[in-house]
Scaffold this motif. Structure first.
Motif, mmCIF file in Angstrom:
data_model
loop_
_atom_site.group_PDB
_atom_site.id
_atom_site.type_symbol
_atom_site.label_atom_id
_atom_site.label_comp_id
_atom_site.label_asym_id
_atom_site.label_seq_id
_atom_site.Cartn_x
_atom_site.Cartn_y
_atom_site.Cartn_z
ATOM 1 N N PHE A 1 0.823 -1.216 0.000
ATOM 2 C CA PHE A 1 0.000 0.000 0.000
ATOM 3 C C PHE A 1 0.858 1.267 0.000
ATOM 4 O O PHE A 1 0.460 2.294 -0.562
ATOM 5 N N ILE A 2 2.049 1.213 0.612
ATOM 6 C CA ILE A 2 2.873 2.421 0.731
ATOM 7 C C ILE A 2 4.157 2.342 -0.089
ATOM 8 O O ILE A 2 5.000 3.228 0.011
ATOM 9 N N SER A 3 4.304 1.307 -0.889
ATOM 10 C CA SER A 3 5.546 1.132 -1.640
ATOM 11 C C SER A 3 5.436 1.745 -3.034
ATOM 12 O O SER A 3 4.342 2.049 -3.516
ATOM 13 N N ILE A 4 6.584 1.918 -3.672
ATOM 14 C CA ILE A 4 6.597 2.411 -5.043
ATOM 15 C C ILE A 4 6.077 1.305 -5.966
ATOM 16 O O ILE A 4 6.070 0.132 -5.587
ATOM 17 N N PRO A 5 5.629 1.649 -7.182
ATOM 18 C CA PRO A 5 4.993 0.653 -8.063
ATOM 19 C C PRO A 5 5.828 -0.603 -8.301
ATOM 20 O O PRO A 5 5.288 -1.714 -8.297
ATOM 21 N N GLU B 1 14.963 0.422 -1.832
ATOM 22 C CA GLU B 1 13.979 1.504 -1.750
ATOM 23 C C GLU B 1 14.202 2.367 -0.512
ATOM 24 O O GLU B 1 13.995 3.579 -0.539
ATOM 25 N N LEU B 2 14.639 1.749 0.574
ATOM 26 C CA LEU B 2 14.886 2.495 1.809
ATOM 27 C C LEU B 2 16.203 3.264 1.771
ATOM 28 O O LEU B 2 16.492 4.035 2.683
ATOM 29 N N GLY B 3 16.982 3.043 0.721
ATOM 30 C CA GLY B 3 18.256 3.740 0.615
ATOM 31 C C GLY B 3 19.381 3.049 1.350
ATOM 32 O O GLY B 3 20.444 3.640 1.559
ATOM 33 N N VAL B 4 19.158 1.793 1.740
ATOM 34 C CA VAL B 4 20.202 1.023 2.412
ATOM 35 C C VAL B 4 21.134 0.446 1.353
ATOM 36 O O VAL B 4 20.681 -0.163 0.384
ATOM 37 N N LYS B 5 22.409 0.638 1.551
ATOM 38 C CA LYS B 5 23.386 0.200 0.556
ATOM 39 C C LYS B 5 23.403 -1.315 0.443
ATOM 40 O O LYS B 5 23.443 -2.030 1.441
#
Length: 209
Positions: free
Chosen positions: A102-106, A176-180
């Motif tokens: 529901f809150i994620s990018i496509p 997506e969270l920006g974690v490497k």
């Protein structure tokens, strides 16, 4: 027009211009405040969304590993207790997958929905497999022992393919969270997981041979 009238008009014009200047300045200030407030609100919303994603994705990973552990606990529990725990874990994992989508990018949403479908298919396979195992486990004969081992092997193979899919999903969630993500480390983890699964399968195969 005498000097006095000219002076009065000049003062009037200067006053009007001063008032207009102050009015324009006030309008600009109000607009600036509104833009700043809107940008601050948007930034706050994005920050809250990022926090919600982080918390939900972490919960998702936790529910997935709990689900895996419960599946492999079938040898340690009574049959009814196992199925009660399995159903709850399945529903919890299914729910968090839907909430995360529901809150994620496509792109991530698509992977999450695919995971829901895969989870349902594997669940429908795991339930009868473990049911057979509990039946075969009641008989200590060599024939039933071999059938039981065959079921254990099939459970391992079923969960192996599912684990690989969720490993890919975990990588996508971290991205997506920006974690490497370190691709070399991920490759080593994947290789280790595959090797452990293959080792477990070989152990069962050796016992049945």
């Amino acid at each position: 027009m005498n000097v006095i009238d000219t002076t009065i008009q000049a003062a009037y014009i200067q006053g009007v211009l001063g008032f207009l200047g102050a009015l324009i300045g006030a309008i600009v200030l109000i607009i600036s405040i509104r833009i700043t407030a809107r940008n601050t609100l948007n930034a706050h919303k994005l920050e809250k969304l990022a926090e919600a994603k982080r918390d939900m994705y972490v919960e998702l990973v936790g529910e997935w590993h709990k689900y895996i552990n419960i599946i492999y606990s079938y040898k340690l529990k009574e049959e009814q207790d196992f199925y009660d725990d399995l159903l709850k874990a399945h529903l919890d994992l299914n729910a968090i997958l839907h909430k995360s989508s529901f809150i994620s990018i496509p792109e991530i949403k698509l992977e999450l929905i695919e995971a829901v479908t895969s989870l349902s298919i594997k669940f429908q396979k795991i339930v009868p497999l473990t049911s057979y195992w509990f039946i075969y486990n009641q008989d200590a004969s060599n024939e039933m022992r071999k059938k039981k081992m065959d079921v254990e092997l099939e459970i391992l193979r079923t969960m192996r393919s599912t684990a690989e899919k969720f490993l890919n999903l975990e990588i996508a969630l971290r991205k997506e969270l920006g974690v490497k993500n370190d691709l070399s480390i991920e490759a080593k983890i994947r290789k280790l997981s595959i090797r452990n699964a293959e080792l477990a399968e070989r152990c069962i195969e050796q016992q049945t041979s």
